[in-house]
Design a protein around this motif. Structure first.
Motif, PDB file in Angstrom:
ATOM      1  N   LEU A  50       0.833  -1.212   0.000  1.00 63.17           N
ATOM      2  CA  LEU A  50       0.000   0.000   0.000  1.00 63.17           C
ATOM      3  C   LEU A  50       0.865   1.257   0.000  1.00 63.17           C
ATOM      4  O   LEU A  50       0.574   2.227  -0.707  1.00 63.17           O
ATOM      5  CB  LEU A  50      -0.912  -0.003   1.225  1.00 63.17           C
ATOM      6  CG  LEU A  50      -2.175  -0.871   1.141  1.00 63.17           C
ATOM      7  CD1 LEU A  50      -2.927  -0.849   2.456  1.00 63.17           C
ATOM      8  CD2 LEU A  50      -3.089  -0.405   0.002  1.00 63.17           C
ATOM      9  N   ARG A  86     -10.495   1.159  11.073  1.00 61.35           N
ATOM     10  CA  ARG A  86     -11.481   0.440  10.250  1.00 61.35           C
ATOM     11  C   ARG A  86     -12.850   1.106  10.390  1.00 61.35           C
ATOM     12  O   ARG A  86     -13.586   1.253   9.407  1.00 61.35           O
ATOM     13  CB  ARG A  86     -11.541  -1.027  10.706  1.00 61.35           C
ATOM     14  CG  ARG A  86     -12.230  -1.987   9.727  1.00 61.35           C
ATOM     15  CD  ARG A  86     -12.314  -3.368  10.343  1.00 61.35           C
ATOM     16  NE  ARG A  86     -11.003  -3.939  10.581  1.00 61.35           N
ATOM     17  CZ  ARG A  86     -10.402  -4.814   9.792  1.00 61.35           C
ATOM     18  NH1 ARG A  86     -11.033  -5.218   8.698  1.00 61.35           N
ATOM     19  NH2 ARG A  86      -9.228  -5.286  10.092  1.00 61.35           N
ATOM     20  N   LYS A 104      -4.885  -4.424   0.209  1.00 61.78           N
ATOM     21  CA  LYS A 104      -5.991  -4.065   1.107  1.00 61.78           C
ATOM     22  C   LYS A 104      -6.577  -5.309   1.780  1.00 61.78           C
ATOM     23  O   LYS A 104      -6.868  -5.306   2.985  1.00 61.78           O
ATOM     24  CB  LYS A 104      -7.084  -3.327   0.329  1.00 61.78           C
ATOM     25  CG  LYS A 104      -6.689  -1.922  -0.084  1.00 61.78           C
ATOM     26  CD  LYS A 104      -7.804  -1.248  -0.872  1.00 61.78           C
ATOM     27  CE  LYS A 104      -7.397   0.176  -1.268  1.00 61.78           C
ATOM     28  NZ  LYS A 104      -8.439   0.846  -2.079  1.00 61.78           N
ATOM     29  N   LYS A 105      -6.738  -6.373   0.998  1.00 60.05           N
ATOM     30  CA  LYS A 105      -7.287  -7.613   1.585  1.00 60.05           C
ATOM     31  C   LYS A 105      -6.316  -8.186   2.608  1.00 60.05           C
ATOM     32  O   LYS A 105      -6.742  -8.691   3.667  1.00 60.05           O
ATOM     33  CB  LYS A 105      -7.560  -8.623   0.477  1.00 60.05           C
ATOM     34  CG  LYS A 105      -8.257  -9.888   0.935  1.00 60.05           C
ATOM     35  CD  LYS A 105      -9.693  -9.637   1.338  1.00 60.05           C
ATOM     36  CE  LYS A 105     -10.606  -9.514   0.129  1.00 60.05           C
ATOM     37  NZ  LYS A 105     -12.026  -9.363   0.528  1.00 60.05           N
ATOM     38  N   PHE A 155      -6.699   1.823   5.200  1.00 61.74           N
ATOM     39  CA  PHE A 155      -5.760   1.641   4.088  1.00 61.74           C
ATOM     40  C   PHE A 155      -5.075   2.946   3.665  1.00 61.74           C
ATOM     41  O   PHE A 155      -4.279   2.944   2.730  1.00 61.74           O
ATOM     42  CB  PHE A 155      -6.495   1.058   2.878  1.00 61.74           C
ATOM     43  CG  PHE A 155      -7.301  -0.169   3.220  1.00 61.74           C
ATOM     44  CD1 PHE A 155      -6.706  -1.251   3.843  1.00 61.74           C
ATOM     45  CD2 PHE A 155      -8.658  -0.226   2.929  1.00 61.74           C
ATOM     46  CE1 PHE A 155      -7.438  -2.377   4.170  1.00 61.74           C
ATOM     47  CE2 PHE A 155      -9.400  -1.351   3.247  1.00 61.74           C
ATOM     48  CZ  PHE A 155      -8.790  -2.424   3.877  1.00 61.74           C
ATOM     49  N   THR A 156      -5.419   4.049   4.311  1.00 61.25           N
ATOM     50  CA  THR A 156      -4.880   5.345   3.868  1.00 61.25           C
ATOM     51  C   THR A 156      -4.064   6.073   4.938  1.00 61.25           C
ATOM     52  O   THR A 156      -3.455   7.095   4.649  1.00 61.25           O
ATOM     53  CB  THR A 156      -6.039   6.273   3.429  1.00 61.25           C
ATOM     54  OG1 THR A 156      -6.975   6.391   4.513  1.00 61.25           O
ATOM     55  CG2 THR A 156      -6.755   5.705   2.206  1.00 61.25           C
TER      56      THR A 156
END
Length: 469
Positions: A206, A346, A216-217, A352-353
């Motif tokens: 990422l 989450r 991401k997964k 993810f950012t």
């Protein structure tokens, strides 16, 4: 300078077992992770799960191979370097080692080939069954080895007659007082290790802006597993601590850095000490007030016993046990911070950012391995000076092997294992740099047992289409 054969034998075994434990820890965790991922793929038919499976299968296979080779070496060391231990303890732990070979090793060997090379040669359900059997084999292997090692920590079901050890109750040998707590503690450590490996690699992708769906997964799965596992590990660790305090109080007293027979109230929780074993005191200590009483006695003013309750010639070396425990415990706190942060991010949809969190995840990639090594040092050095606690001292278990021979073999082990580690890290780095390979199409499972065992040959047209997508 004269070399002590007993010290060299112990250093050699400590080095080889420390190197070995890295790979079974990874294999146990990754085998269960692969079984879960392939199960999710069968359930959802999402090709992303298959990509994750194929990516980690290669790393699992390399770690499994190195673990098997280095494990065989340990068996020879028992006989060559610690013959008196093998002679005395053989009646108790010999059958446990044999059961490991008969159950887990044959289970792994029987299905590993299908797992590694059968993806396009057998039905998906049979392949999933093979993956589950390999995962079960690693779990059984951990169970038998932990049973044998736990028996060395808390021996039960045996009697010593005429200098020979006799097994009087096999159930008590297997189900010794510490096994049922140490086993879930070790398994949880292995699964946490795999969780942080998966999440760390995903976070690195990422940050690099590569393989985003895969990344991401991986981050989502790794942090989800870690959040569940670390909560359970804290609970199991507290039970294990109470068990060790009951059966091996000197180990826990050394782990806490207390010397006096009864510490002051309230007791602090030490993070840094400079112990003096000869003077039986700490030259320097830095801790948090009250926390020792709260953590160890669950009371604000509880008193904690120290290492002076154990005779000097039966005490472990406090510094090794104390800092091994602090490494394991400190990393567990960081894992808990990762888990809680991931749940918050989450919920805020920033998992993810958030770059600081992703960098933290990358730094935590090897954390499970380091914590496992720290915990293993606590277990093994805290048992000293006994190789079988209360029955056989380590110094009395060493074989009469010349010091020069032990030094030569130690140097050889260091060179060979350095080559193994360099090769392993080189190929793992190559796999990570290459990234995940796109999942090739699989034949649909019909759900019937007949079709589950039917071979499926990859269609070349579909394969080319998949690679070119």
């Amino acid at each position: 300078m004269s070399l002590n054969p007993a010290t060299l034998a112990r250093v050699q075994f400590a080095f080889t077992v420390s190197f070995h434990i890295i790979f079974p820890t990874m294999s146990i965790g990754l085998a269960m992770f692969l079984a879960v991922i392939e199960g999710l793929w069968l359930e959802t038919r999402d090709a992303l799960y298959l990509e994750i499976y194929r990516f980690w299968l290669s790393i699992f296979a390399m770690g499994f191979g190195v673990g098997v080779v280095t494990g065989i070496v340990l068996s020879f060391e028992f006989g060559l370097g610690f013959a008196k231990f093998a002679q005395l303890a053989g009646p108790a732990i010999g059958p446990l080692i044999a059961l490991e070979v008969l159950t887990s090793f044959f289970l792994e060997a029987g299905f590993l080939g299908i797992m590694l090379f059968g993806m396009h040669r057998v039905g998906p359900k049979l392949h999933f069954f093979a993956t589950c059997m390999v995962a079960l084999g690693t779990l059984l292997s951990a169970s038998w080895i932990l049973s044998a090692n736990s028996w060395m920590q808390t021996p039960d079901g045996v009697a010593v007659r005429n200098g020979r050890l006799i097994v009087v109750n096999w159930w008590h040998v297997l189900n010794n007082p510490s096994w049922l707590v140490r086993l879930p503690h070790m398994l949880s450590a292995a699964y946490l290790t795999a969780s942080f490996l998966v999440a760390g690699v995903g976070a690195w992708y990422l940050l690099c802006g590569k393989h985003l769906a895969f990344a991401k997964k991986s981050v989502a799965l790794g942090t989800a597993f870690a959040s569940v596992l670390i909560a359970g590990q804290v609970f199991i660790g507290d039970i294990l601590y109470s068990t060790m305090l009951k059966h091996q109080p000197s180990k826990m007293q050394a782990a806490e850095g207390f010397w006096e027979k009864e510490s002051a109230s309230p007791a602090p929780y030490y993070w840094v000490i400079l112990p003096d074993q000869k003077e039986q005191r700490n030259r320097f200590a830095l801790g948090i007030p009250y926390l020792g009483s709260i953590w160890l006695t669950h009371s604000l003013h509880g008193r904690v016993e120290g290492l002076k309750n154990t005779p000097g010639d039966a005490q472990p070396i406090m510094g090794m046990v104390f800092y091994g425990f602090r490494i394991m415990y400190g990393i567990a706190i960081l894992m808990f911070a990762v888990a809680t942060s991931s749940l918050w991010l989450r919920w805020k949809r920033r998992l993810f950012t958030t770059k600081w969190f992703l960098r933290f995840l990358v730094a935590m990639t090897p954390s499970g391995i380091i914590a496992t090594l720290g915990g293993w040092y606590v277990a093994e050095t805290g048992r000293q000076p006994w190789v079988i606690f209360g029955l056989l001292r380590t110094i009395d278990a060493v074989s009469p092997v010349p010091a020069k021979t032990l030094l030569a073999t130690l140097i050889a082990f260091v060179c060979i294992y350095a080559f193994f580690m360099a090769a392993f890290l080189f190929f793992v780095a190559h796999i990570i740099r290459r990234g995940p390979v796109l999942a090739l199409p699989q034949a649909e499972a019909s759900g019937s047992l007949k079709n589950a065992f039917r071979p499926h040959v990859l269609d070349s047209a579909n394969a080319n289409a998949a690679v070119g997508r």
